[in-house]
Scaffold this motif. Structure first.
Motif, PDB file in Angstrom:
ATOM      1  N   LEU A   1      28.594 -26.017  82.431  1.00 41.47           N
ATOM      2  CA  LEU A   1      28.254 -27.207  83.188  1.00 41.47           C
ATOM      3  C   LEU A   1      27.882 -28.380  82.298  1.00 41.47           C
ATOM      4  O   LEU A   1      28.115 -29.533  82.658  1.00 41.47           O
ATOM      5  CB  LEU A   1      27.081 -26.910  84.127  1.00 41.47           C
ATOM      6  N   LEU A   2      27.302 -28.097  81.148  1.00 47.47           N
ATOM      7  CA  LEU A   2      26.865 -29.159  80.240  1.00 47.47           C
ATOM      8  C   LEU A   2      27.441 -28.902  78.848  1.00 47.47           C
ATOM      9  O   LEU A   2      26.778 -28.348  77.972  1.00 47.47           O
ATOM     10  CB  LEU A   2      25.336 -29.202  80.182  1.00 47.47           C
ATOM     11  N   PRO A   3      28.687 -29.298  78.611  1.00 51.59           N
ATOM     12  CA  PRO A   3      29.356 -28.984  77.335  1.00 51.59           C
ATOM     13  C   PRO A   3      28.953 -29.937  76.218  1.00 51.59           C
ATOM     14  O   PRO A   3      29.707 -30.823  75.814  1.00 51.59           O
ATOM     15  CB  PRO A   3      30.842 -29.135  77.687  1.00 51.59           C
ATOM     16  N   ILE A   4      27.750 -29.740  75.714  1.00 54.49           N
ATOM     17  CA  ILE A   4      27.247 -30.632  74.671  1.00 54.49           C
ATOM     18  C   ILE A   4      26.125 -29.935  73.923  1.00 54.49           C
ATOM     19  O   ILE A   4      25.456 -29.052  74.454  1.00 54.49           O
ATOM     20  CB  ILE A   4      26.732 -31.959  75.298  1.00 54.49           C
ATOM     21  N   HIS A   5      25.935 -30.324  72.658  1.00 52.89           N
ATOM     22  CA  HIS A   5      24.763 -29.906  71.895  1.00 52.89           C
ATOM     23  C   HIS A   5      23.688 -30.966  72.119  1.00 52.89           C
ATOM     24  O   HIS A   5      23.803 -32.084  71.618  1.00 52.89           O
ATOM     25  CB  HIS A   5      25.077 -29.809  70.401  1.00 52.89           C
ATOM     26  N   ILE A   6      22.656 -30.635  72.863  1.00 56.43           N
ATOM     27  CA  ILE A   6      21.585 -31.607  73.114  1.00 56.43           C
ATOM     28  C   ILE A   6      20.752 -31.748  71.848  1.00 56.43           C
ATOM     29  O   ILE A   6      20.226 -30.770  71.332  1.00 56.43           O
ATOM     30  CB  ILE A   6      20.713 -31.154  74.296  1.00 56.43           C
ATOM     31  N   LYS A   7      20.649 -32.978  71.372  1.00 54.27           N
ATOM     32  CA  LYS A   7      19.963 -33.224  70.101  1.00 54.27           C
ATOM     33  C   LYS A   7      19.154 -34.511  70.216  1.00 54.27           C
ATOM     34  O   LYS A   7      19.632 -35.507  70.767  1.00 54.27           O
ATOM     35  CB  LYS A   7      20.987 -33.346  68.971  1.00 54.27           C
ATOM     36  N   LEU A   8      17.930 -34.468  69.730  1.00 51.59           N
ATOM     37  CA  LEU A   8      17.099 -35.660  69.751  1.00 51.59           C
ATOM     38  C   LEU A   8      17.682 -36.719  68.829  1.00 51.59           C
ATOM     39  O   LEU A   8      18.038 -36.437  67.685  1.00 51.59           O
ATOM     40  CB  LEU A   8      15.674 -35.314  69.312  1.00 51.59           C
ATOM     41  N   LEU A   9      17.775 -37.956  69.333  1.00 53.93           N
ATOM     42  CA  LEU A   9      18.305 -39.056  68.539  1.00 53.93           C
ATOM     43  C   LEU A   9      17.216 -39.710  67.703  1.00 53.93           C
ATOM     44  O   LEU A   9      17.511 -40.366  66.715  1.00 53.93           O
ATOM     45  CB  LEU A   9      18.969 -40.091  69.453  1.00 53.93           C
ATOM     46  N   THR A  10      15.950 -39.581  68.123  1.00 53.48           N
ATOM     47  CA  THR A  10      14.807 -40.081  67.361  1.00 53.48           C
ATOM     48  C   THR A  10      13.703 -39.025  67.440  1.00 53.48           C
ATOM     49  O   THR A  10      13.794 -38.064  68.190  1.00 53.48           O
ATOM     50  CB  THR A  10      14.279 -41.418  67.926  1.00 53.48           C
ATOM     51  N   GLU A  11      12.639 -39.227  66.679  1.00 52.76           N
ATOM     52  CA  GLU A  11      11.526 -38.283  66.713  1.00 52.76           C
ATOM     53  C   GLU A  11      10.761 -38.375  68.029  1.00 52.76           C
ATOM     54  O   GLU A  11      10.156 -37.397  68.470  1.00 52.76           O
ATOM     55  CB  GLU A  11      10.579 -38.554  65.535  1.00 52.76           C
ATOM     56  N   ASP A  12      10.751 -39.549  68.642  1.00 52.02           N
ATOM     57  CA  ASP A  12      10.064 -39.724  69.926  1.00 52.02           C
ATOM     58  C   ASP A  12      10.971 -39.229  71.046  1.00 52.02           C
ATOM     59  O   ASP A  12      12.069 -39.776  71.251  1.00 52.02           O
ATOM     60  CB  ASP A  12       9.729 -41.198  70.132  1.00 52.02           C
ATOM     61  N   PRO A  13      10.595 -38.174  71.793  1.00 45.86           N
ATOM     62  CA  PRO A  13      11.480 -37.634  72.835  1.00 45.86           C
ATOM     63  C   PRO A  13      11.787 -38.635  73.931  1.00 45.86           C
ATOM     64  O   PRO A  13      12.889 -38.644  74.482  1.00 45.86           O
ATOM     65  CB  PRO A  13      10.698 -36.424  73.366  1.00 45.86           C
ATOM     66  N   ILE A  14      10.817 -39.517  74.280  1.00 49.36           N
ATOM     67  CA  ILE A  14      11.052 -40.490  75.341  1.00 49.36           C
ATOM     68  C   ILE A  14      12.108 -41.496  74.912  1.00 49.36           C
ATOM     69  O   ILE A  14      13.071 -41.772  75.648  1.00 49.36           O
ATOM     70  CB  ILE A  14       9.741 -41.216  75.703  1.00 49.36           C
ATOM     71  N   GLN A  15      11.955 -42.032  73.720  1.00 52.60           N
ATOM     72  CA  GLN A  15      12.947 -42.982  73.223  1.00 52.60           C
ATOM     73  C   GLN A  15      14.302 -42.318  73.013  1.00 52.60           C
ATOM     74  O   GLN A  15      15.348 -42.940  73.201  1.00 52.60           O
ATOM     75  CB  GLN A  15      12.441 -43.603  71.897  1.00 52.60           C
TER      76      GLN A  15
END
Length: 586
Positions: A300-314
């Motif tokens: 259903l979600l064909p992606i590697h979820i990865k944080l783009l910054t250290e702040d999870p909200i941003q």
């Protein structure tokens, strides 16, 4: 005269009429066959060549088929303009004999010739656009996304822009183009958009075999995209999820840190007058963001979820900004295809994938809820149940009803029955409805070993509970007879309403359906001893310990000395439900 051979008598020269002479002069001095007779001969020859070509293709005699196909093209100037079979054979021949030449250019040239031959036809304009769509689909299947886009971007702007298949193919192409622009560390290597086979005019292979619960896009366990089913034949053969994005501990810390970050932002926002905005964002992020879906399948979600910054909200905000114009157009066209008249089922899975990839979880659930009412398929119910398990796990009754509806639509669906079994083992689904769902499933399929094991377990649980009720009734009434329905030796689920007739019919049918002598011998020959054990346990409750299938299995297990399996069966023999005999007295 003697010595001379008698010659053939010559006939007098017939003088042609004026019309015949005129016809001969117009044809350059040669006799011309009349037009009606010429058309009849051409049709006869065309039919002969067509039958010969069919035989050669079936026997894979490609070189001879090439010669016949050339003769067909050379001699039938009007027939093959509508005979797509000939052009499909031509493309197959090019694939086999192109060698070092560019296969894609040859196919493109074939389509151009094909479209050129339609210029004389009354409906040639419409047919040319259909061929353009078909060529775009070919490029999509070969991974030539930009070439496919060049053919469909004009179709959606003309009168064919409302056609469901045009919107489907164009939406899939835009989906793939947008996906290719994602950060490389997020992409699944070799990912191709999943397209159900009914998009190609074939029946849908509705075998939605998702990955297991712990094979999620958050990277807890690596998964292999080869295991996904019902996808387009050009799906990637490369493995995915090689690197793990989050460890379990880090994921829990991420959720806690994000909540703390939200609390801090809410405190700051109260000084800035934004207290009405951030609580809503907090609910969206914490409860409906793919970054916190620890069990969402990569199907259903064909992606590697990865944080783009250290702040999870941003990081979540930055990720949502990746939904650019290509993304919005892909969502638009796939939605048009899904909600066309009639709805196009092939658009459902890629559409839901795209909404989830854009972090639009709520919209995905709403669309699935609509599809459950509009589509006559089990797929939307399975997808909805899976999303609810990941984001609204407290809605147990809704989730189980979705899987039940999926099984009603498609009783052969192993995925749905497997999920209900898992819910039952965690205490979220009772024995009685599970027994009904298992029986419905076994009405349609032969049944895997795990299904028969759970089926036997349900019978034993029901029989044990009925014995407890029976003993309680006897002790309460001091051993006197009672008419209380709970004191019956057969559960009421087999007797209430129409279920009694259903189970009577099922008992008669399954004697030949699952428990015949030929089936038993084939299972013995295949060495499926666990399957025999669990089926025999079910047969004990359906027909009693003296049933032929049961005695045959017991004899075979005794000869083999399988003590553990015999012990298992004796537990069921001590508490047999003997459903067929009891139903005969109800």
């Amino acid at each position: 005269m003697p010595g001379f051979t008698k010659s053939r008598e010559t006939k007098p020269f017939a003088v042609p009429d004026v019309a015949s002479l005129k016809l001969r002069m117009e044809s350059g001095g040669h006799w011309r066959v009349p037009q009606k007779k010429s058309s009849a001969v051409r049709r006869i020859n065309h039919r002969r060549l067509s039958r010969l070509l069919d035989r050669l293709v079936v026997n894979h005699r490609w070189r001879e088929a090439s010669a016949v196909l050339s003769a067909t093209f050379a001699g039938c100037h009007r027939y093959y303009s509508e005979d797509r079979r000939n052009f499909l054979i031509a493309m197959e021949l090019q694939k086999r004999f192109c060698r070092k030449r560019n296969y894609h250019n040859l196919i493109k040239s074939t389509y151009e010739i094909w479209m050129g031959k339609l210029s004389w036809h009354k409906k040639g304009h419409a047919k040319k656009h259909l061929l353009q769509l078909e060529l775009a689909l070919f490029y999509l299947s070969q991974g030539k996304i930009k070439e496919a886009y060049s053919h469909t971007r004009f179709l959606v702007t003309e009168e064919f822009g409302t056609e469901p298949y045009v919107n489907l193919i164009h939406g899939l192409i835009l989906y793939q183009l947008w996906y290719a622009d994602l950060p490389e560390e997020m992409q699944i290597k070799g990912f191709d958009v999943h397209l159900s086979s009914d998009a190609l005019g074939m029946p849908m292979i509705d075998g939605f075999q998702e990955t297991d619960i712990d094979e999620s896009s958050n990277g807890h366990v690596a998964v292999d995209i080869e295991n996904t089913k019902a996808s387009f034949h050009c799906s990637s053969e490369s493995s995915v999820g090689i690197e793990k994005i989050f460890m379990v501990g880090k994921y829990d810390a991420l959720r806690e840190n994000s909540v703390d970050a939200f609390n801090a932002q809410v405190h700051i926002s109260q000084c800035d007058g934004e207290e009405k905005v951030l609580p809503k964002l907090r609910d969206n992020f914490i409860n409906t963001s793919i970054f916190f879906a620890s069990e969402l399948d990569k199907r259903l979600l064909p992606i590697h979820i990865k944080l783009l910054t250290e702040d999870p909200i941003q990081s979540i905000l930055l990720y949502r900004k990746l939904a650019n114009e290509k993304y919005r157009d892909a969502v638009k066209h796939l939605r048009l295809a899904l909600h066309s008249t009639p709805p196009l089922l092939a658009a459902l899975l890629p559409f839901i994938q795209l909404l989830l990839l854009g972090d639009q979880v709520h919209e995905a659930i709403v669309e699935l809820d609509k599809s459950c009412h509009e589509l006559d398929s089990a797929l939307p119910f399975r997808l909805k149940a899976r999303l609810l398990q990941c984001f609204c796990s407290g809605q147990i009754s809704v989730i189980s009803s979705c899987y039940e509806s999926a099984l009603t639509k498609d009783p052969a669906c192993y995925y749905s029955i497997e999920r209900l079994i898992k819910m039952h083992k965690t205490g979220n689904y009772s024995t009685t409805p599970l027994l009904e769902m298992l029986a419905m499933h076994l009405d349609s399929v032969d049944g895997k070993c795990s299904i028969w094991e759970e089926f036997a377990s349900c019978f034993l649980k029901l029989q044990t509970s009925m014995l407890f009720h029976y003993e309680d009734c006897i002790s309460t009434n001091n051993g006197a007879a009672t008419t209380n329905k709970y004191c019956n030796r057969i559960p009421t689920i087999f007797t209430e309403g129409e279920t009694g007739d259903t189970w009577r019919l099922r008992c008669r049918w399954w004697v030949s359906r699952h428990f015949s002598r030929s089936i038993y011998l084939s299972e013995i020959k295949a060495g499926e001893w666990m399957l025999l054990q669990f089926k025999a346990a079910c047969a004990i409750h359906l027909y009693g310990p003296n049933f032929e299938y049961v005695t045959a299995v017991l004899s075979s297990l005794t000869q083999r000395g399988n003590a553990s399996q015999l012990s298992y069966l004796h537990i069921h023999i001590k508490n047999p439900l003997n459903l067929k005999e009891n139903l005969a007295h109800v």
